[in-house]
Design a protein around this motif. Structure first.
Motif, short mmCIF file in Angstrom:
data_model
loop_
_atom_site.label_atom_id
_atom_site.label_comp_id
_atom_site.label_asym_id
_atom_site.label_seq_id
_atom_site.Cartn_x
_atom_site.Cartn_y
_atom_site.Cartn_z
N ALA A 67 0.83 -1.21 0.00
CA ALA A 67 0.00 0.00 0.00
C ALA A 67 0.86 1.26 0.00
N LEU A 68 2.14 1.12 0.35
CA LEU A 68 3.07 2.25 0.33
C LEU A 68 3.63 2.53 -1.06
N VAL A 69 3.37 1.65 -2.00
CA VAL A 69 3.86 1.82 -3.37
C VAL A 69 2.72 2.37 -4.21
N VAL A 70 2.98 3.51 -4.83
CA VAL A 70 1.95 4.18 -5.63
C VAL A 70 2.52 4.60 -6.98
N ALA A 71 1.64 4.77 -7.93
CA ALA A 71 2.02 5.30 -9.24
C ALA A 71 1.11 6.47 -9.54
N ASP A 72 1.70 7.62 -9.75
CA ASP A 72 0.95 8.84 -10.04
C ASP A 72 1.54 9.44 -11.31
N PRO A 73 0.75 9.60 -12.36
CA PRO A 73 1.27 10.16 -13.60
C PRO A 73 1.93 11.53 -13.42
N ALA A 74 1.57 12.25 -12.38
CA ALA A 74 2.15 13.57 -12.12
C ALA A 74 3.47 13.49 -11.35
N VAL A 75 3.84 12.30 -10.90
CA VAL A 75 5.08 12.13 -10.14
C VAL A 75 5.92 11.04 -10.80
N GLY A 76 7.12 11.40 -11.17
CA GLY A 76 8.03 10.40 -11.73
C GLY A 76 7.53 9.73 -12.99
N HIS A 77 6.77 10.45 -13.79
CA HIS A 77 6.24 9.91 -15.05
C HIS A 77 5.43 8.64 -14.84
N GLY A 78 4.81 8.52 -13.69
CA GLY A 78 3.96 7.37 -13.42
C GLY A 78 4.69 6.12 -12.96
N GLN A 79 6.00 6.24 -12.73
CA GLN A 79 6.75 5.08 -12.21
C GLN A 79 6.28 4.78 -10.78
N ALA A 80 6.41 3.53 -10.40
CA ALA A 80 6.10 3.15 -9.02
C ALA A 80 7.05 3.86 -8.07
N CYS A 81 6.48 4.59 -7.12
CA CYS A 81 7.25 5.34 -6.13
C CYS A 81 6.75 4.99 -4.74
N ILE A 82 7.54 5.35 -3.76
CA ILE A 82 7.14 5.16 -2.37
C ILE A 82 6.22 6.32 -2.00
N ARG A 83 5.04 5.98 -1.46
CA ARG A 83 4.02 6.97 -1.10
C ARG A 83 4.64 8.10 -0.26
N GLY A 84 4.28 9.33 -0.61
CA GLY A 84 4.76 10.49 0.13
C GLY A 84 6.15 10.95 -0.26
N THR A 85 6.75 10.29 -1.25
CA THR A 85 8.09 10.67 -1.71
C THR A 85 8.06 10.75 -3.23
N ARG A 86 9.16 11.17 -3.78
CA ARG A 86 9.35 11.13 -5.23
C ARG A 86 10.39 10.06 -5.58
N VAL A 87 10.65 9.17 -4.65
CA VAL A 87 11.70 8.16 -4.83
C VAL A 87 11.09 6.93 -5.52
N PRO A 88 11.57 6.63 -6.73
CA PRO A 88 11.06 5.45 -7.44
C PRO A 88 11.49 4.15 -6.74
N VAL A 89 10.63 3.18 -6.81
CA VAL A 89 10.93 1.86 -6.26
C VAL A 89 12.23 1.33 -6.88
N SER A 90 12.42 1.56 -8.16
CA SER A 90 13.61 1.05 -8.84
C SER A 90 14.89 1.60 -8.22
N VAL A 91 14.87 2.85 -7.76
CA VAL A 91 16.05 3.44 -7.12
C VAL A 91 16.33 2.73 -5.80
N VAL A 92 15.29 2.46 -5.04
CA VAL A 92 15.47 1.76 -3.76
C VAL A 92 16.02 0.36 -4.02
N LEU A 93 15.47 -0.33 -5.01
CA LEU A 93 15.95 -1.68 -5.33
C LEU A 93 17.40 -1.65 -5.80
N ASP A 94 17.76 -0.63 -6.58
CA ASP A 94 19.16 -0.48 -6.99
C ASP A 94 20.07 -0.31 -5.79
N CYS A 95 19.64 0.50 -4.83
CA CYS A 95 20.43 0.70 -3.61
C CYS A 95 20.61 -0.61 -2.85
N LEU A 96 19.52 -1.36 -2.71
CA LEU A 96 19.61 -2.65 -2.02
C LEU A 96 20.53 -3.60 -2.78
#
Length: 89
Positions: A17-46
């Motif tokens: 539920a913390l993963v959201v996609a909003d066309p107005a944020v990050g071109h609709g990429q999956a991001c962490i709710r309340g941030t502009r951080v894409p899930v892919s960036v977090v996965l790259d860090c891990l």
């Protein structure tokens, strides 16, 4: 069922539920709710071996729950979609 299977039940749904996609944020990429951080960036860090503490220091808007949500989302995708892999030499 394995522990991971249980974790991917109710807890994973809460995390997802913390993963959201909003066309107005990050071109609709999956991001962490309340941030502009894409899930892919977090996965790259891990994947680079960064700890939760290092990731939060790099992206202060993230929480450990957000990092776990990204991992849960990646795990869900890995089970549902095939990712083309290069053939080993």
């Amino acid at each position: 069922m394995l522990r991971s299977g249980r974790i991917l039940g109710d807890m994973a749904e809460d995390l997802l539920a913390l993963v959201v996609a909003d066309p107005a944020v990050g071109h609709g990429q999956a991001c962490i709710r309340g941030t502009r951080v894409p899930v892919s960036v977090v996965l790259d860090c891990l994947a680079d071996g960064m700890s939760d503490k290092e990731i939060v220091a790099e992206y202060p808007s993230l929480t450990v729950s957000g990092i776990r949500a990204a991992a849960a989302y990646g795990a869900r995708l890995a089970r549902e979609d095939l990712v083309p892999l290069r053939t080993a030499p």
